[in-house]
Design a protein around this motif. Sequence first.
Motif, PDB file in Angstrom:
ATOM      1  N   TRP A 185      38.934  62.880  65.535  1.00  0.00           N
ATOM      2  CA  TRP A 185      40.352  62.524  65.688  1.00  0.00           C
ATOM      3  C   TRP A 185      40.537  61.558  66.861  1.00  0.00           C
ATOM      4  O   TRP A 185      41.201  60.530  66.734  1.00  0.00           O
ATOM      5  N   LEU A 186      39.937  61.876  67.998  1.00  0.00           N
ATOM      6  CA  LEU A 186      40.094  61.033  69.183  1.00  0.00           C
ATOM      7  C   LEU A 186      39.459  59.653  68.979  1.00  0.00           C
ATOM      8  O   LEU A 186      39.980  58.643  69.447  1.00  0.00           O
ATOM      9  N   ILE A 187      38.325  59.608  68.269  1.00  0.00           N
ATOM     10  CA  ILE A 187      37.712  58.316  67.963  1.00  0.00           C
ATOM     11  C   ILE A 187      38.660  57.480  67.109  1.00  0.00           C
ATOM     12  O   ILE A 187      38.848  56.274  67.351  1.00  0.00           O
ATOM     13  N   CYS A 188      39.273  58.096  66.109  1.00  0.00           N
ATOM     14  CA  CYS A 188      40.226  57.375  65.246  1.00  0.00           C
ATOM     15  C   CYS A 188      41.428  56.881  66.041  1.00  0.00           C
ATOM     16  O   CYS A 188      41.910  55.755  65.824  1.00  0.00           O
ATOM     17  N   ASN A 205      53.644  52.066  66.890  1.00  0.00           N
ATOM     18  CA  ASN A 205      54.050  51.865  65.503  1.00  0.00           C
ATOM     19  C   ASN A 205      53.016  52.432  64.535  1.00  0.00           C
ATOM     20  O   ASN A 205      53.355  52.845  63.417  1.00  0.00           O
ATOM     21  N   LEU A 206      51.749  52.436  64.955  1.00  0.00           N
ATOM     22  CA  LEU A 206      50.716  53.083  64.146  1.00  0.00           C
ATOM     23  C   LEU A 206      50.742  54.595  64.347  1.00  0.00           C
ATOM     24  O   LEU A 206      50.614  55.364  63.396  1.00  0.00           O
ATOM     25  N   TYR A 207      50.927  55.027  65.595  1.00  0.00           N
ATOM     26  CA  TYR A 207      50.976  56.460  65.884  1.00  0.00           C
ATOM     27  C   TYR A 207      52.114  57.162  65.137  1.00  0.00           C
ATOM     28  O   TYR A 207      51.991  58.323  64.750  1.00  0.00           O
ATOM     29  N   LYS A 208      53.219  56.455  64.950  1.00  0.00           N
ATOM     30  CA  LYS A 208      54.378  57.070  64.293  1.00  0.00           C
ATOM     31  C   LYS A 208      54.027  57.585  62.895  1.00  0.00           C
ATOM     32  O   LYS A 208      54.594  58.576  62.425  1.00  0.00           O
ATOM     33  N   SER A 209      53.097  56.905  62.234  1.00  0.00           N
ATOM     34  CA  SER A 209      52.727  57.344  60.883  1.00  0.00           C
ATOM     35  C   SER A 209      52.042  58.701  60.894  1.00  0.00           C
ATOM     36  O   SER A 209      51.922  59.355  59.858  1.00  0.00           O
ATOM     37  N   LEU A 210      51.589  59.149  62.076  1.00  0.00           N
ATOM     38  CA  LEU A 210      50.862  60.409  62.198  1.00  0.00           C
ATOM     39  C   LEU A 210      51.741  61.569  62.659  1.00  0.00           C
ATOM     40  O   LEU A 210      51.239  62.654  62.930  1.00  0.00           O
ATOM     41  N   GLY A 211      53.036  61.331  62.785  1.00  0.00           N
ATOM     42  CA  GLY A 211      53.921  62.446  63.099  1.00  0.00           C
ATOM     43  C   GLY A 211      54.718  62.324  64.371  1.00  0.00           C
ATOM     44  O   GLY A 211      55.504  63.217  64.687  1.00  0.00           O
ATOM     45  N   CYS A 212      54.530  61.239  65.174  1.00  0.00           N
ATOM     46  CA  CYS A 212      55.368  61.049  66.356  1.00  0.00           C
ATOM     47  C   CYS A 212      56.796  60.741  65.914  1.00  0.00           C
ATOM     48  O   CYS A 212      57.018  59.849  65.096  1.00  0.00           O
ATOM     49  N   GLN A 213      57.752  61.452  66.446  1.00  0.00           N
ATOM     50  CA  GLN A 213      59.125  61.344  65.962  1.00  0.00           C
ATOM     51  C   GLN A 213      59.991  60.381  66.772  1.00  0.00           C
ATOM     52  O   GLN A 213      60.911  59.778  66.246  1.00  0.00           O
ATOM     53  N   SER A 222      49.385  64.543  68.055  1.00  0.00           N
ATOM     54  CA  SER A 222      48.566  65.748  67.961  1.00  0.00           C
ATOM     55  C   SER A 222      48.001  65.876  66.550  1.00  0.00           C
ATOM     56  O   SER A 222      48.694  65.623  65.563  1.00  0.00           O
ATOM     57  N   ALA A 223      46.745  66.291  66.476  1.00  0.00           N
ATOM     58  CA  ALA A 223      46.129  66.480  65.164  1.00  0.00           C
ATOM     59  C   ALA A 223      46.874  67.521  64.339  1.00  0.00           C
ATOM     60  O   ALA A 223      46.897  67.448  63.108  1.00  0.00           O
ATOM     61  N   SER A 224      47.490  68.478  65.005  1.00  0.00           N
ATOM     62  CA  SER A 224      48.214  69.532  64.281  1.00  0.00           C
ATOM     63  C   SER A 224      49.504  69.033  63.655  1.00  0.00           C
ATOM     64  O   SER A 224      50.121  69.720  62.846  1.00  0.00           O
ATOM     65  N   ASP A 225      49.949  67.811  64.047  1.00  0.00           N
ATOM     66  CA  ASP A 225      51.138  67.216  63.433  1.00  0.00           C
ATOM     67  C   ASP A 225      50.801  66.364  62.212  1.00  0.00           C
ATOM     68  O   ASP A 225      51.689  65.934  61.491  1.00  0.00           O
ATOM     69  N   SER A 226      49.514  66.114  62.016  1.00  0.00           N
ATOM     70  CA  SER A 226      49.074  65.243  60.923  1.00  0.00           C
ATOM     71  C   SER A 226      48.732  66.099  59.710  1.00  0.00           C
ATOM     72  O   SER A 226      47.637  66.656  59.610  1.00  0.00           O
ATOM     73  N   ILE A 227      49.671  66.190  58.786  1.00  0.00           N
ATOM     74  CA  ILE A 227      49.525  67.163  57.690  1.00  0.00           C
ATOM     75  C   ILE A 227      48.502  66.743  56.638  1.00  0.00           C
ATOM     76  O   ILE A 227      48.026  67.577  55.873  1.00  0.00           O
ATOM     77  N   ASN A 228      48.154  65.459  56.593  1.00  0.00           N
ATOM     78  CA  ASN A 228      47.247  64.988  55.550  1.00  0.00           C
ATOM     79  C   ASN A 228      45.825  64.731  56.035  1.00  0.00           C
ATOM     80  O   ASN A 228      44.895  64.709  55.226  1.00  0.00           O
TER      81      ASN A 228
END
Length: 396
Positions: A185-188, A205-213, A222-228
């Motif tokens: 996750w951290l490498i990505c 703008n890229l981080y937002k796709s992973l769950g940042c609101q 956080s990896a726990s916010d990334s449901i997919n």
Amino acid sequence: MGNTISTYIGGSNNGQVTVNGIDHGTGIVIYGDKNTHYSVPESEFDSHHISEDDHQFITIDCASLFSYDVKSVGQKIVEAMRKDNVVVLKSSSDVYSKTVQLRKNIEDYLSLPLEKKKQFGNPEKKDGVRHYYSGYSQIHFENRDNIRDPEWRDVFQVRLAEDGHIPWPNEQFKKSALEQYESQWLICIQFLKAIAEALEIPVQNLYKSLGCQKEDDISIPSASDSINSNLSLFHYYDLKGTYTVPQRCMVHNDNGLVTLIPRSSVPGLELFHPTLQHWVQAEKHINDDDIIVFAGLALQELTGDKIKAARHRVVRYPNHERFSMPFEMKPNDDAILCDLTSPSSAEQSEKRTYDDLQKQMTWKKLQIKVRRSDGIAPGSPEEAEILATEGQVQQE
């Protein structure tokens, strides 16, 4: 004519496909031997040459992703992606030791009897796909395309967003899987940061796709916010000598942002080279501690095609077993996919989400297009339902 192979396009059968007397409707007629590398050519890429030549990928030290000069690292990544659609990361000793430990744990677990392994499966489903959720499942294609050999595959999926719902086989397995997940996750995350710097995209703008609101939230998602996002622990095998020649899976692109693939126990990943126009046996040209990294379709859209998704497939060899541990960082379903390198694109009135992308690119829809006999039967109610859904997505 059952054991010979020939192809015929168009002509008197009006461009239909016949495989040993079975009509597949893709414009090709095949009379096939089940032990060919492929039977129904599923795309124009299947028949391309497989190179045996040595291939030099651009390699970057994994530690450089965490350096101060992230932009220059990002520029090298972009260069590598434009050359090969792939970049190779040289693992640190710590990252590599985590990979080795997890492989040992997954080999031990998957050597258990089937009934024991099934105790750690997750029976829940999403859209009818069992292995969407964390846990063990066994995948079996009884008779691929009515020609290819049967395929058996084990997979243990780990999705950190489901922490607390993962049926861990034991504490050591859990510890090594979570360490690997966190490391990948951290490498990505750093990989996205480097690309954003090189392409002059605000990384948030890229981080937002992973769950940042929040618009102004600059923290790492956080990896726990990334449901997919998920870590897949695959075991491909042909231990009974069913195959007589290598078997190749469907040519495809991943849907997500970034895919990391530590070198597998047996080389099996083939990448289609964007300029040389042939297949590269990627894992034969890297070291044991290397990680192959490539983009998915979501990142391709977010970078306005400046980073292209890698077209690839996996080979299964006779009398071999192969352990592979790809990690896929994927956007959340509601993430907006638009060209972040173009200010006007972000303001478009019609915005596509990652969920839209997934609906358009499901395996079942790909199977419909190539009429796989182990997929969706032509004219079946299931095909009609999927095609109707596809039409609704396109209309929207």
